[in-house]
Design a protein around this motif. Structure first.
Motif, PDB file in Angstrom:
ATOM      1  N   VAL A  82       0.824  -1.212   0.000  1.00 57.41           N
ATOM      2  CA  VAL A  82       0.000   0.000   0.000  1.00 57.41           C
ATOM      3  C   VAL A  82       0.864   1.270   0.000  1.00 57.41           C
ATOM      4  O   VAL A  82       0.632   2.172  -0.819  1.00 57.41           O
ATOM      5  N   PRO A  83       1.871   1.399   0.871  1.00 60.88           N
ATOM      6  CA  PRO A  83       2.719   2.597   0.816  1.00 60.88           C
ATOM      7  C   PRO A  83       3.460   2.755  -0.507  1.00 60.88           C
ATOM      8  O   PRO A  83       3.609   3.882  -0.998  1.00 60.88           O
ATOM      9  N   VAL A  84       3.920   1.648  -1.097  1.00 63.01           N
ATOM     10  CA  VAL A  84       4.643   1.732  -2.368  1.00 63.01           C
ATOM     11  C   VAL A  84       3.720   2.222  -3.478  1.00 63.01           C
ATOM     12  O   VAL A  84       4.078   3.118  -4.257  1.00 63.01           O
ATOM     13  N   VAL A  85       2.524   1.649  -3.561  1.00 69.54           N
ATOM     14  CA  VAL A  85       1.564   2.081  -4.586  1.00 69.54           C
ATOM     15  C   VAL A  85       1.174   3.539  -4.359  1.00 69.54           C
ATOM     16  O   VAL A  85       1.040   4.317  -5.312  1.00 69.54           O
ATOM     17  N   ALA A  86       1.005   3.920  -3.096  1.00 70.96           N
ATOM     18  CA  ALA A  86       0.667   5.315  -2.792  1.00 70.96           C
ATOM     19  C   ALA A  86       1.776   6.256  -3.244  1.00 70.96           C
ATOM     20  O   ALA A  86       1.499   7.341  -3.787  1.00 70.96           O
ATOM     21  N   ALA A  87       3.031   5.859  -3.041  1.00 70.66           N
ATOM     22  CA  ALA A  87       4.156   6.684  -3.489  1.00 70.66           C
ATOM     23  C   ALA A  87       4.171   6.798  -5.007  1.00 70.66           C
ATOM     24  O   ALA A  87       4.466   7.868  -5.558  1.00 70.66           O
ATOM     25  N   CYS A  88       3.855   5.706  -5.694  1.00 69.04           N
ATOM     26  CA  CYS A  88       3.812   5.730  -7.158  1.00 69.04           C
ATOM     27  C   CYS A  88       2.682   6.632  -7.660  1.00 69.04           C
ATOM     28  O   CYS A  88       2.848   7.377  -8.624  1.00 69.04           O
ATOM     29  N   VAL A  89       1.532   6.575  -6.983  1.00 68.62           N
ATOM     30  CA  VAL A  89       0.419   7.464  -7.343  1.00 68.62           C
ATOM     31  C   VAL A  89       0.824   8.917  -7.117  1.00 68.62           C
ATOM     32  O   VAL A  89       0.522   9.805  -7.929  1.00 68.62           O
ATOM     33  N   GLY A  90       1.546   9.165  -6.024  1.00 68.40           N
ATOM     34  CA  GLY A  90       2.038  10.516  -5.764  1.00 68.40           C
ATOM     35  C   GLY A  90       2.966  11.005  -6.853  1.00 68.40           C
ATOM     36  O   GLY A  90       2.897  12.168  -7.278  1.00 68.40           O
ATOM     37  N   THR A  91       3.840  10.114  -7.342  1.00 64.06           N
ATOM     38  CA  THR A  91       4.737  10.469  -8.435  1.00 64.06           C
ATOM     39  C   THR A  91       3.955  10.795  -9.697  1.00 64.06           C
ATOM     40  O   THR A  91       4.268  11.750 -10.415  1.00 64.06           O
ATOM     41  N   VAL A 320      13.837  -2.021  -3.844  1.00 59.70           N
ATOM     42  CA  VAL A 320      14.004  -0.961  -4.835  1.00 59.70           C
ATOM     43  C   VAL A 320      13.528  -1.435  -6.209  1.00 59.70           C
ATOM     44  O   VAL A 320      12.842  -0.703  -6.928  1.00 59.70           O
ATOM     45  N   VAL A 321      13.885  -2.678  -6.568  1.00 58.97           N
ATOM     46  CA  VAL A 321      13.452  -3.246  -7.852  1.00 58.97           C
ATOM     47  C   VAL A 321      11.931  -3.262  -7.941  1.00 58.97           C
ATOM     48  O   VAL A 321      11.334  -2.796  -8.915  1.00 58.97           O
ATOM     49  N   ALA A 322      11.291  -3.782  -6.924  1.00 56.59           N
ATOM     50  CA  ALA A 322       9.830  -3.906  -6.940  1.00 56.59           C
ATOM     51  C   ALA A 322       9.162  -2.531  -7.058  1.00 56.59           C
ATOM     52  O   ALA A 322       8.247  -2.338  -7.864  1.00 56.59           O
ATOM     53  N   ALA A 323       9.621  -1.573  -6.259  1.00 54.73           N
ATOM     54  CA  ALA A 323       9.010  -0.244  -6.287  1.00 54.73           C
ATOM     55  C   ALA A 323       9.220   0.449  -7.624  1.00 54.73           C
ATOM     56  O   ALA A 323       8.302   1.084  -8.166  1.00 54.73           O
ATOM     57  N   GLN A 324      10.411   0.332  -8.187  1.00 54.09           N
ATOM     58  CA  GLN A 324      10.704   0.981  -9.465  1.00 54.09           C
ATOM     59  C   GLN A 324       9.900   0.356 -10.602  1.00 54.09           C
ATOM     60  O   GLN A 324       9.405   1.060 -11.487  1.00 54.09           O
ATOM     61  N   VAL A 325       9.756  -0.975 -10.586  1.00 55.54           N
ATOM     62  CA  VAL A 325       8.985  -1.642 -11.638  1.00 55.54           C
ATOM     63  C   VAL A 325       7.524  -1.232 -11.562  1.00 55.54           C
ATOM     64  O   VAL A 325       6.877  -0.957 -12.588  1.00 55.54           O
ATOM     65  N   ILE A 326       6.985  -1.156 -10.355  1.00 55.24           N
ATOM     66  CA  ILE A 326       5.591  -0.721 -10.194  1.00 55.24           C
ATOM     67  C   ILE A 326       5.421   0.701 -10.725  1.00 55.24           C
ATOM     68  O   ILE A 326       4.431   1.020 -11.396  1.00 55.24           O
ATOM     69  N   ARG A 327       6.391   1.574 -10.431  1.00 54.82           N
ATOM     70  CA  ARG A 327       6.323   2.961 -10.919  1.00 54.82           C
ATOM     71  C   ARG A 327       6.294   3.018 -12.438  1.00 54.82           C
ATOM     72  O   ARG A 327       5.439   3.685 -13.035  1.00 54.82           O
ATOM     73  N   VAL A 328       7.212   2.303 -13.081  1.00 60.04           N
ATOM     74  CA  VAL A 328       7.282   2.327 -14.544  1.00 60.04           C
ATOM     75  C   VAL A 328       5.998   1.794 -15.161  1.00 60.04           C
ATOM     76  O   VAL A 328       5.437   2.385 -16.089  1.00 60.04           O
ATOM     77  N   PHE A 329       5.490   0.680 -14.618  1.00 57.30           N
ATOM     78  CA  PHE A 329       4.263   0.103 -15.165  1.00 57.30           C
ATOM     79  C   PHE A 329       3.079   1.041 -14.974  1.00 57.30           C
ATOM     80  O   PHE A 329       2.255   1.217 -15.872  1.00 57.30           O
ATOM     81  N   MET A 330       2.991   1.637 -13.800  1.00 52.87           N
ATOM     82  CA  MET A 330       1.868   2.533 -13.539  1.00 52.87           C
ATOM     83  C   MET A 330       1.882   3.706 -14.509  1.00 52.87           C
ATOM     84  O   MET A 330       0.833   4.090 -15.056  1.00 52.87           O
ATOM     85  N   MET A 331       3.054   4.280 -14.742  1.00 49.90           N
ATOM     86  CA  MET A 331       3.154   5.425 -15.637  1.00 49.90           C
ATOM     87  C   MET A 331       2.788   5.026 -17.069  1.00 49.90           C
ATOM     88  O   MET A 331       2.024   5.716 -17.753  1.00 49.90           O
ATOM     89  N   LEU A 332       3.327   3.907 -17.526  1.00 46.79           N
ATOM     90  CA  LEU A 332       3.115   3.515 -18.917  1.00 46.79           C
ATOM     91  C   LEU A 332       1.683   3.059 -19.188  1.00 46.79           C
ATOM     92  O   LEU A 332       1.232   3.110 -20.332  1.00 46.79           O
ATOM     93  N   PHE A 333       0.974   2.614 -18.160  1.00 50.45           N
ATOM     94  CA  PHE A 333      -0.428   2.268 -18.347  1.00 50.45           C
ATOM     95  C   PHE A 333      -1.328   3.480 -18.182  1.00 50.45           C
ATOM     96  O   PHE A 333      -2.276   3.678 -18.940  1.00 50.45           O
ATOM     97  N   ALA A 334      -1.034   4.305 -17.182  1.00 47.23           N
ATOM     98  CA  ALA A 334      -1.913   5.434 -16.878  1.00 47.23           C
ATOM     99  C   ALA A 334      -1.899   6.473 -17.982  1.00 47.23           C
ATOM    100  O   ALA A 334      -2.946   7.032 -18.336  1.00 47.23           O
ATOM    101  N   VAL A 335      -0.727   6.743 -18.551  1.00 47.71           N
ATOM    102  CA  VAL A 335      -0.620   7.818 -19.541  1.00 47.71           C
ATOM    103  C   VAL A 335      -1.401   7.506 -20.824  1.00 47.71           C
ATOM    104  O   VAL A 335      -2.195   8.333 -21.276  1.00 47.71           O
ATOM    105  N   PRO A 336      -1.213   6.342 -21.462  1.00 47.19           N
ATOM    106  CA  PRO A 336      -2.003   6.066 -22.677  1.00 47.19           C
ATOM    107  C   PRO A 336      -3.508   6.040 -22.425  1.00 47.19           C
ATOM    108  O   PRO A 336      -4.285   6.560 -23.225  1.00 47.19           O
ATOM    109  N   VAL A 337      -3.923   5.445 -21.295  1.00 44.06           N
ATOM    110  CA  VAL A 337      -5.352   5.396 -20.990  1.00 44.06           C
ATOM    111  C   VAL A 337      -5.882   6.804 -20.745  1.00 44.06           C
ATOM    112  O   VAL A 337      -6.957   7.187 -21.241  1.00 44.06           O
TER     113      VAL A 337
END
Length: 348
Positions: A82-91, A320-337
């Protein structure tokens, strides 16, 4: 044909030199610069990069991003999900806000501003910028500025702020390993074709990138052991194709326009970087990770550089790997949609 051969020869030689100097994303951004010079000098091939080449490059990149997902690494997050996803949403929200500010300029539309400043998957965003309706020239230049700024300041921050020191361990090996290269090529071809067709079938935006990325990610998360990788030469060729696609469209007018927006873009990138560092401290405060781990987990760019520094300074690499991968995936999915939704409501 002579122009294509000359462009290819110079790009390959320059990419080899840039890779030796450890320039981030060398193939993409060297190709962008060389193609830009050719375009401004009037030496560029008249036809530009064929659309099929662009889609093929996106597909290769989608497979490569999908291979970043490691189920074991994601499982280590445990209660920190939950904190990792929240940080990615914040980014993501920081990026959108910065893109909106850049879009206030008369020479940049809001969609291009958002694409240019989204903190994640620079090469993927450049590859799909035109397809989403943005100006890929601005996106390419500003995204590279972000990658360079983050990559060059990260070691300084690690040493000065967090007193991190190298422990002598080898950095993460991102080279091809495991399956023979023929099987790797088959793996890429099958995942790219299946992913692209499925994405077209369900009408995903940017199907060339997102389709293969979804297929490869699903294979790993389902526990299917294929041990396939994208051959290094094929990945470099994809990066070069994406760089050419943007660079060959430059004109003197567009270059002057982009040079005018760079100071604003630089300030916004610094703002995003500082904001992500604050999110990293908040992430550390809500998990068992150190402040240094939180900083690396939320750094907005240069995934391989982040992982290399994490491995060589004794940080929690799996986190770090897990958090960074989640960030990249979230950005690449959220932006096109998001771009598809914006285009839908813009229609008369």
């Amino acid at each position: 044909m002579t122009r294509w051969l000359t462009l290819a020869l110079i790009t390959v030689v320059a990419t080899a030199g840039a890779s030796w100097l450890a320039v981030p994303s060398a193939g993409l951004f060297v190709a962008l610069f060389v193609a830009l010079v050719f375009a401004l000098a009037g030496w560029a091939p008249r036809s530009g990069v064929p659309r099929r080449w662009g889609i093929a490059a996106q597909a290769v990149l989608g497979v490569e991003i999908g291979t970043l997902v490691q189920r074991d690494a994601l499982a280590t997050l445990g209660d920190a999900w939950v904190p990792v996803v929240a940080a990615c949403v914040g980014t993501l929200l920081l990026s959108i806000a910065a893109g909106a500010l850049l879009g206030l300029r008369r020479d940049v539309d809001s969609l291009t501003g958002a694409l240019a400043l989204v903190a994640g998957g620079a090469s993927g965003l450049v590859a799909i910028a035109q397809e989403l309706g943005g100006d890929e020239r601005i996106v390419a230049v500003v995204q590279y500025l972000r990658v360079v700024l983050v990559t060059t300041t990260m070691p300084i921050v690690a040493i000065v702020v967090f007193s991190a020191h190298g422990n002598g361990d080898a950095i993460i090996d991102t080279s091809d390993a495991g399956a023979p290269w023929l099987l790797d090529l088959a793996f890429v071809a099958i995942c790219a074709a299946v992913g692209y067709l499925l994405a077209r079938l369900i009408r995903l935006p940017a199907p060339g990138l997102l389709g293969p990325m979804i297929v490869v990610t699903a294979i790993d998360l389902l526990g299917v052991s294929i041990d396939g990788n994208v051959p290094a030469l094929l990945l470099t060729a994809a990066y070069i194709g994406i760089g050419w696609q943007a660079g060959l469209k430059f004109t003197m007018d567009s270059l002057r326009m982009i040079s005018r927006i760079l100071p604003t873009a630089l300030l916004l990138i610094i703002g995003i970087t500082v904001g992500c560092a604050v999110l990293g401290l908040a992430l550390a405060a809500t998990t068992s990770m150190s402040a240094y781990d939180g900083y690396l987990a939320t750094t907005p760019g240069g995934v391989y550089a982040v992982l290399a520094i994490a491995a060589s300074t004794g940080a929690n690499v799996t986190f770090v790997v897990a958090a960074q991968v989640i960030r990249v995936f979230m950005m690449l999915f959220a932006v096109p949609v998001g771009a598809k939704i914006v285009r839908h409501y813009r229609r008369p």
